[in-house]
Enzyme design. Structure first.
Site, mmCIF file in Angstrom:
data_model
loop_
_atom_site.group_PDB
_atom_site.id
_atom_site.type_symbol
_atom_site.label_atom_id
_atom_site.label_comp_id
_atom_site.label_asym_id
_atom_site.label_seq_id
_atom_site.Cartn_x
_atom_site.Cartn_y
_atom_site.Cartn_z
ATOM 1 N N GLY A 244 2.339 -26.658 30.755
ATOM 2 C CA GLY A 244 3.444 -27.573 30.507
ATOM 3 C C GLY A 244 3.053 -28.625 29.500
ATOM 4 N N GLY B 39 5.023 -32.028 26.792
ATOM 5 C CA GLY B 39 6.018 -33.073 26.652
ATOM 6 C C GLY B 39 7.438 -32.556 26.547
ATOM 7 N N PHE B 40 7.608 -31.288 26.142
ATOM 8 C CA PHE B 40 8.957 -30.784 25.944
ATOM 9 C C PHE B 40 9.397 -29.836 27.053
ATOM 10 C CE2 PHE B 40 9.626 -32.610 21.853
ATOM 11 C CZ PHE B 40 8.359 -32.671 21.266
ATOM 12 N N GLY B 41 8.507 -29.550 28.018
ATOM 13 C CA GLY B 41 8.899 -28.678 29.112
ATOM 14 C C GLY B 41 7.758 -27.800 29.578
ATOM 15 N N ASP C 38 2.099 -33.625 18.049
ATOM 16 C CA ASP C 38 1.397 -33.502 19.331
ATOM 17 C C ASP C 38 0.271 -32.472 19.226
ATOM 18 O OD1 ASP C 38 0.806 -34.104 21.928
ATOM 19 O OD2 ASP C 38 2.372 -32.866 22.810
#
Length: 819
Positions: free
Chosen positions: A495, A497-499, A610
């Site tokens: 997982g 930051g976006f899912g 990221d």
């Protein structure tokens, strides 16, 4: 006695086999080519023989890669003169000293030499580089296929301009996927030392710009700066100019091709996927190719296929269109009749189009434009531009459909027979009968269309479940399909930051990685637009996006599955096998290449935001693939906008995330430098090792690099005893120190990082990063700011040594930690 003769016969057959094997790459007086016979280069790279493209019934003499699973033709001898039977055709050396192709003793193709050499003294050899050469017994070169390229530009081929004859050597596309005869699109070098792509040998629609001897690139091809695969060379003299290239790594398989699409394309072979990867192409947009859809054809970059016929028109050749050859264009369903009566001909308005080029302009008031065209039997279409009336009397070429909000869009009025107009209706005697027939016919058509739609939807569903479409575009999945593929999102891979990411298996048994996005607030149209953009970005060091799902708030992306997971699991988990130095260095280099592609080669610079080991995935061969690119903001090349929402991960964020200045691609460079330190050390930059105090590794590394201490002391202790290239280790540590400099202007571009790691550029000793120096002077105290970037506490007066945020924009608590 019988046994003796059997043994003797076997011996002679054995000798014959040895002779044929020895001549496997050569045509001579003792060996010719016919039927299923082939030549194979001595290193096994190229094969030559008769082939039949696609479903064609014609045979050609061609050359292709021997060891690839997909037959890829790179050269054809008899492009425009096929033979119908390979068994009655013969490639041989003729009595007049030429290499010739005969069909039932009729000459089909020849090298065309005026040679005085005896045929018995000549030989044609297929060389390891794909060059077919004809030479005499002294080794003198008489003819070579490299001087006569077809649609493919192999390493070593010179695309030249002859200053004496004023002629250019051209790459010319195939007519279509089943016909290698010369098509309409060609690439050549002109007198101004620029490469250009031509339509029909005359109309230029793309240029590389002139050669810049200082930067050693073509002005309009900045991608050449990222020459980590190709070694380009441009040579000019009093007699000629030419451009050629070679591969840095000869184990790679790569080619340029003048494609049937009218684009020059650069391909690299992916051994892991057994397919060609499109690395670069020009023009970038299909509809920038001049007259791609032929006369009256409408090109639309957002449609599939790209070419459509306007209402009242049909393709001239449906067969050619199925083979992606649209050059014949469209033709009216009903021929025009010239008459002064207005009801005979009408005008079909096409809105938001880019007007064709070949018009006849007249200064007429707008109210007279329509009547002027209607009164001219040769007028096929018209458009109004200010006080000018533009009329077309011949072929309508290069008609393009634009977006609704495109300011360049105009309305184009196309002349049609009244019976073909959308609002047209039957008239005259027998009108009722015609209406009844039309109704019955319509019902029949509706039934057929309904059946066709059912079959198409079924076919599309099967393709979606395979994660692909026949044209290579993204697949649109339903949420239920992905629930089934992932067993209701049960096997979590990781997982960010976006899912979260889950493992999935499609119906064709292919394994995929399914990312269920979180916190995506975009509307449907904007989301699909950005997903399509991501889907067009393909590179050997980027994870390939295969499809997506968008149903309300349920937004999901489907990627290729990476068998070896993420880099962090191999660096920081002790149970995993230790990555060797060579593997780590190649991972660092591959990651840099992927980022350089995102920053410099995409139409819009893509800042990842990221970069960390968790977002570097490893395929089955431990090849590096950058994941999650394109999910952050898409920023234009002028970098004039400030990303106001902090993204990224603690420990990898550049100081400018706090200071509030515009975020550029150099933020990724900083994060890459931090990650490179972890690749070298094998542990987190701020992680406490057993029996050791907490230390901030970048400060230790910067001290060793700037004071020229023992560079091996920085290496992962688990690599002790491994033979490590000290030059590579030094290079990696130095470039990492350059990457984490406080000032953006002091950091290298990712393309420069690539060249440094490849050894193409020398790297100097970097200065000690100012923020790292502050850590050393303050006993290594590190403050991580974890509030949102909009917080008032984030200002330039605060210590900027290392900032951190959660991967999302949510506000979190401060976290002070020492190192």
């Amino acid at each position: 006695m019988v046994s003796f003769f059997s043994t003797l016969s076997f011996f002679f057959v054995f000798l014959l086999c040895i002779h044929v094997s020895a001549a496997a790459d050569t045509i001579s007086a003792n060996f010719t080519l016919s039927g299923d016979q082939t030549l194979v280069s001595s290193n096994g790279t190229f094969k030559m023989g008769f082939f039949k493209p696609g479903n064609s019934t014609n045979f050609y003499i061609g050359m292709w890669y021997q060891q690839l699973s997909i037959q890829t033709i790179v050269w054809v001898a008899n492009r425009d003169k096929p033979v119908s039977d390979k068994n009655t055709s013969l490639l041989t050396i003729s009595d007049d000293g030429n290499l010739v192709l005969l069909d039932n003793n009729n000459l089909v193709w020849s090298t065309g030499l005026n040679s005085s050499s005896s045929s018995s003294a000549l030989e044609a050899v297929l060389q390891d580089d794909g060059n077919l050469v004809l030479r005499d017994d002294s080794g003198s070169l008489l003819w070579q296929s490299f001087d006569h390229p077809g649609d493919t530009w192999l390493p070593g081929v010179k695309i030249r301009y002859d200053k004496r004859t004023k002629k250019s050597q051209r790459l010319t596309s195939w007519k279509n996927t089943e016909d290698p005869s010369p098509g309409l699109f060609s690439l050549e070098l002109d007198v101004s030392t620029a490469y250009k792509i031509l339509w029909n040998g005359s109309t230029q629609y793309w240029s590389s710009g002139p050669w810049n001897p200082q930067s050693k690139i073509f002005d309009s091809v900045p991608e050449m700066r990222l020459n980590y695969i190709y070694n380009f060379s441009f040579v000019t003299s009093d007699t000629e100019s030419y451009f050629t290239y070679s591969l840095y790594n000869h184990a790679n398989v790569s080619r340029f091709a003048m494609d049937v699409s009218g684009q020059i394309k650069q391909f690299t072979w992916l051994n892991n996927n057994n397919q060609w990867n499109l690395f670069w192409s020009q023009p970038r947009q299909q509809c920038q190719v001049y007259a791609y859809c032929g006369s009256f054809g409408i090109c639309n970059d957002k449609s599939q296929p790209f070419c459509q016929c306007p209402h009242g028109f049909s393709p001239v050749s449906r067969k050619d269109w199925d083979l992606k050859d649209y050059s014949a264009g469209c033709v009216r369903n009903t021929e025009l009749r010239c008459s002064s009566r207005g009801e005979i001909n009408e005008f079909l308005p096409l809105t938001n189009v880019k007007l064709p080029d070949n018009n006849n302009s007249e200064e007429l008031v707008s109210t007279r434009c329509r009547s002027a065209c209607l009164g001219d039997c040769s007028c096929m279409a018209y458009a109004q531009s200010s006080n000018r009336c533009l009329m077309w009397s011949k072929d309508v070429l290069n008609l393009q459909q634009l977006e609704e909000d495109n300011s360049e869009g105009s309305t184009f009025y196309l002349r049609l027979s009244a019976s073909d107009m959308p609002s047209g209706s039957p008239s005259g005697k027998g009108n009722k009968v015609m209406i009844i027939g039309a109704v019955l016919g319509s019902l029949g058509v509706i039934a057929l269309v309904t059946l066709a739609v059912v079959l198409i939807l079924r076919n599309l569903r099967m393709k979606r479940m395979r994660g692909e479409k026949s044209d290579g575009t993204l697949a649109a999945f339903s949420y239920r399909e992905l629930q089934n593929a992932t067993k209701n999102f049960s096997e979590k891979l990781g997982g960010g930051g976006f899912g979260s990411v889950f493992k999935g298996v499609l119906q064709d048994s292919s394994v995929v990685a399914v990312k269920r996005l979180e916190g995506i607030s975009q509307g449907e149209k904007q989301f699909r637009t950005e997903v399509v953009t991501i889907g067009t970005i393909q590179h050997v060091n980027l994870v390939r996006l295969r499809g997506f799902c968008s149903e309300g708030n349920k937004k999901v992306l489907v990627y290729d599955y990476m068998a070896n997971g993420s880099l962090d699991s191999h660096l920081f988990i002790s149970q995993k096998a230790v990555l060797g130095w060579k593997q780590r260095y190649q991972i660092a280099l591959g990651t840099a290449r992927g980022l350089a592609y995102l920053h410099d080669e995409c139409r819009d610079c893509i800042i990842h935001c990221d970069i960390k080991p968790e977002n570097i995935l490893l395929d089955s061969q431990f090849g590096a693939k950058v994941a999650d690119f394109g999910l952050a903001k898409l920023v234009g090349r002028d970098f004039s906008r400030v990303l106001t929402t902090m993204r990224g991960t603690r420990g990898y964020l550049a100081p400018e995330w706090i200071s509030g200045v515009a975020i550029t691609a150099k933020a990724d460079v900083y994060s890459y430098g931090m990650m490179l330190f972890e690749i070298v050390s094998g542990r987190r930059n701020t992680e406490q090792a057993e029996n050791e105090k907490v230390r901030f590794f970048p400060s230790v590394a910067a001290t060793v690099v700037t004071k020229d201490e023992d560079i091996r002391s920085l290496l992962d202790p688990r690599l002790e005893g491994e033979s490590v290239d000290i030059e590579e280790l030094t290079r990696a540590c130095k470039v990492a120190c350059w990457c984490i400099q406080d000032e953006e202007s002091h950091r290298p571009a990712m393309s420069q990082v690539v060249q440094i790691l490849e050894g193409v550029l020398e790297v100097n000793t970097p200065p000690f990063p100012r923020s790292i120096q502050a850590l050393v002077e303050n006993d290594g105290s590190v403050v991580f700011f974890t509030e949102s970037s909009s917080s008032s506490s984030h200002n330039s007066s605060q210590k900027q040594s290392h900032s951190s945020s959660s991967s999302s924009s949510k506000k979190t608590t401060n976290n002070n930690s020492s190192a």
